[in-house]
Design an enzyme around this catalytic site. Structure first.
Site, short mmCIF file in Angstrom:
data_model
loop_
_atom_site.label_atom_id
_atom_site.label_comp_id
_atom_site.label_asym_id
_atom_site.label_seq_id
_atom_site.Cartn_x
_atom_site.Cartn_y
_atom_site.Cartn_z
N HIS A 87 -3.40 2.21 10.40
CA HIS A 87 -4.42 3.07 11.03
C HIS A 87 -5.64 3.28 10.13
O HIS A 87 -6.64 3.82 10.57
CB HIS A 87 -3.81 4.41 11.48
CG HIS A 87 -3.55 5.40 10.38
ND1 HIS A 87 -3.21 6.72 10.63
CD2 HIS A 87 -3.56 5.29 9.04
CE1 HIS A 87 -3.04 7.35 9.49
NE2 HIS A 87 -3.24 6.51 8.52
N GLY A 137 0.85 -1.19 0.00
CA GLY A 137 0.00 0.00 0.00
C GLY A 137 0.88 1.24 0.00
O GLY A 137 0.66 2.21 0.71
N GLY A 138 1.91 1.19 -0.85
CA GLY A 138 2.97 2.20 -0.83
C GLY A 138 2.60 3.54 -1.43
O GLY A 138 3.37 4.48 -1.34
N ASP A 178 0.36 -1.38 -4.71
CA ASP A 178 -0.82 -0.58 -4.37
C ASP A 178 -1.93 -1.01 -5.33
O ASP A 178 -1.70 -1.84 -6.22
CB ASP A 178 -0.56 0.93 -4.47
CG ASP A 178 -1.45 1.73 -3.52
OD1 ASP A 178 -2.67 1.77 -3.74
OD2 ASP A 178 -0.92 2.31 -2.54
N ASP A 185 -3.97 -5.97 -4.44
CA ASP A 185 -4.94 -5.69 -3.37
C ASP A 185 -4.50 -6.49 -2.15
O ASP A 185 -4.42 -7.72 -2.21
CB ASP A 185 -6.33 -6.12 -3.85
CG ASP A 185 -7.41 -5.78 -2.84
OD1 ASP A 185 -7.12 -5.81 -1.62
OD2 ASP A 185 -8.55 -5.50 -3.24
C1 SAM Z 1 -2.70 6.52 3.69
S1 SAM Z 1 -2.12 5.95 2.16
C2 SAM Z 1 -0.44 5.55 2.58
C3 SAM Z 1 0.43 5.49 1.38
C4 SAM Z 1 1.92 5.28 1.68
N1 SAM Z 1 2.15 4.03 2.39
C5 SAM Z 1 2.48 6.43 2.47
O1 SAM Z 1 3.02 6.22 3.55
O2 SAM Z 1 2.38 7.57 2.00
C6 SAM Z 1 -2.89 4.38 2.05
C7 SAM Z 1 -2.58 3.62 0.77
O3 SAM Z 1 -3.23 2.34 0.82
C8 SAM Z 1 -3.67 2.03 -0.49
N2 SAM Z 1 -4.71 1.00 -0.42
C9 SAM Z 1 -5.98 1.15 0.04
N3 SAM Z 1 -6.64 -0.02 -0.06
C10 SAM Z 1 -5.75 -0.91 -0.55
C11 SAM Z 1 -5.85 -2.31 -0.86
N4 SAM Z 1 -6.98 -2.99 -0.66
N5 SAM Z 1 -4.76 -2.90 -1.35
C12 SAM Z 1 -3.61 -2.21 -1.56
N6 SAM Z 1 -3.46 -0.90 -1.28
C13 SAM Z 1 -4.53 -0.26 -0.79
C14 SAM Z 1 -4.16 3.36 -1.00
O4 SAM Z 1 -4.29 3.38 -2.41
C15 SAM Z 1 -3.09 4.32 -0.48
O5 SAM Z 1 -2.05 4.47 -1.39
#
Ligand code: SAM
Length: 467
Positions: free
Chosen positions: A348, A274-275, A297, A328
């Protein structure tokens, strides 16, 4: 205790903090930056010195003590009503940002610009704009240098998008590219404020599965799914840039103030789960280029991540040392040779039940040597407590604020509690205490092995190993 000694003790904390700051700055031959400075130069050594651990600790005490002394002396009814109207600051800030006020004022310099000239490029009502900017100036964002004449200060300058006003007005899609802090501020003062306005309604009249965000935007779709729709391309981009902007509130090298990335063997695989843009893994790889990175992501984010790396670390892309995977995290984890699964600001975003599924997927793909590095802020309660879980995990114990400050430093750490509410309102999740992390990691098949609190930052690195 009578109020007088409390006021005196709060004043002493303020005095001690200022003394400490003056001593460190004097030793370094620097002067603490003035709020009135018309631009913010983050490369200025005097700004950088604010991240010195002794200065950062003094700043935290001062912020907490100043807010507490003000709350103590203020007419309680005024304090309560001011709290009930705090949203005006947020609403006015969004106007200033959307109208590119900071950039117009940057060109005007310290003598400032009349509200009529600030309003002209967007055909806004000059008298109303002056009133909006005055709300902000009253809260130390902008200066009113003469009646209806405004100039930047260090705080407004933090929102500078780094482009000419003409370029910003001409291209809405690219207007936030130059400053993630502004993207984050607009996300908070647009999507988040609208959602927060429905918090009480969703508690008083709950509807299954509905968050304040859903009620505000009249949708049943979760935020991340809604943002993937083509009509929300601007909001999605703003969100991604805003996440990158979260690093700006921390010392620039925060990611190196916890987990020891340098101890990883060359060729180790770091999976940024989820980067987003993969911007933090990028910082790590720039310093330790022998690390292989996988940025994962949802598909819609992957293209932006590729573009980000192509601009900021093309060498790693060209060397085939970084891979971008649409993944996902509720599906089985495809990388089975990870040395580190890295989750920054992911935990979180999810309540315990869905998060347990994510953690179990990572656990199923883990080797015995795999570590899970969770980067989050660990919630303090506002009451005095015995340390409990914090004593049991190496590195986890933290100091609490000196009395009579609130044990959690109160307003000094307000950001943490705002995030807690933002993730609830938008995603139905929240920040966790250390005990909360221990429990959910355990449910996901991981054991919290140690914690590194990043000096000068509110972030911690929680390192877990397969249980
Ligand atoms: C708060 S952001 C954090 C992004 C990054 N890790 C950072 O520190 O800036 C949460 C991330 O989780 C991703 N995300 C949400 N649901 C997801 C899923 N089911 N699988 C993978 N990534 C997901 C979002 O697209 C988003 O990029």
């Amino acid at each position: 205790m009578s109020p007088a000694p409390t006021l005196r003790r709060l004043l002493q904390i303020l005095t001690d903090g200022v003394d400490k700051i003056e001593a460190v700055y004097s030793d370094a031959g620097e002067t603490f930056p003035a709020l009135e400075a018309s631009s913010l130069n983050t490369a200025d050594p005097a700004e950088a010195l604010r991240a010195d651990p002794a200065v950062a600790a003094a700043i935290l005490n001062i912020m907490a003590a100043a807010a507490q002394i003000s709350a103590t002396v203020c007419n309680p009814a005024v304090a309560a009503l001011n709290a009930s109207q705090a949203f005006h600051v947020s609403a006015c800030l969004r106007v200033a940002s959307e109208l590119n006020v900071v950039e117009l004022l940057r060109d005007a310099g310290p003598q400032g610009l009349h509200a009529a000239a600030i309003a002209a490029p967007s055909n806004a009502d000059p008298a109303l704009l002056a009133r909006i900017l005055r709300v902000l100036a009253t809260h130390h964002v902008f200066l009113e240098v003469a009646p209806d004449v405004f100039a930047n200060n260090r705080i407004s300058s933090a929102l500078d998008k780094g482009r000419t006003p003409a370029a910003l007005f001409a291209n809405r899609m690219e207007r936030l590219d130059g400053n993630g802090v502004t993207a984050l501020a607009e996300f908070f003062s647009d999507d988040v404020i609208k959602s927060a306005a429905h918090l009480a309604d969703t508690l008083l009249d709950p509807r299954a599965g509905e968050l304040p965000y859903n009620r505000a935007f009249g949708t049943e779709e979760p935020l991340y799914r809604a943002l993937q729709r083509p009509e929300h391309a601007y909001r999605l981009k703003r969100f991604g840039l805003g996440m990158a902007g979260t690093t700006a509130t921390e010392p620039p090298d925060t990611i190196f103030r916890g987990y020891d990335w340098g101890a990883l063997a060359p060729g180790s695989v770091l999976v940024d789960v989820g980067g987003g843009l993969g911007h933090v893994a990028l910082e790590v790889a720039q310093r330790h280029p022998a690390l292989r990175v996988v940025v994962q992501d949802l598909e819609f984010q992957t293209e932006d991540a590729k573009k980000h790396w192509a601009v900021h670390f093309p060498e790693h892309v060209a060397a085939g040392m970084v891979e971008f995977q649409a993944h996902d995290f509720f599906d089985a984890q495809p990388v089975s040779n990870a040395r580190v699964f890295f989750l920054r600001y992911i935990v979180h975003n999810w309540a315990d039940e869905p998060l347990t599924k994510v953690l179990r997927n990572l656990r199923a793909a883990a080797q015995p040597s795999t570590e899970l590095v969770v980067v989050e802020k660990i919630l303090y309660v506002a009451a005095a407590t015995s340390a409990g879980a914090e004593d049991a995990v190496p590195g986890a114990a933290r100091p609490t604020a000196p009395a009579p400050l609130l044990p959690n430093w109160g307003v000094g750490k307000a950001e943490l509690y705002y995030y807690d509410m933002a993730v609830h309102n938008m995603l139905g999740a929240g920040e966790r205490t250390l005990g909360g992390f221990v429990d959910v990691l355990q449910r996901g098949g991981w054991k919290l092995a140690r914690v590194h609190h990043c000096a000068g930052s509110q972030l911690s690195h929680l390192v877990a190993v397969p249980a």
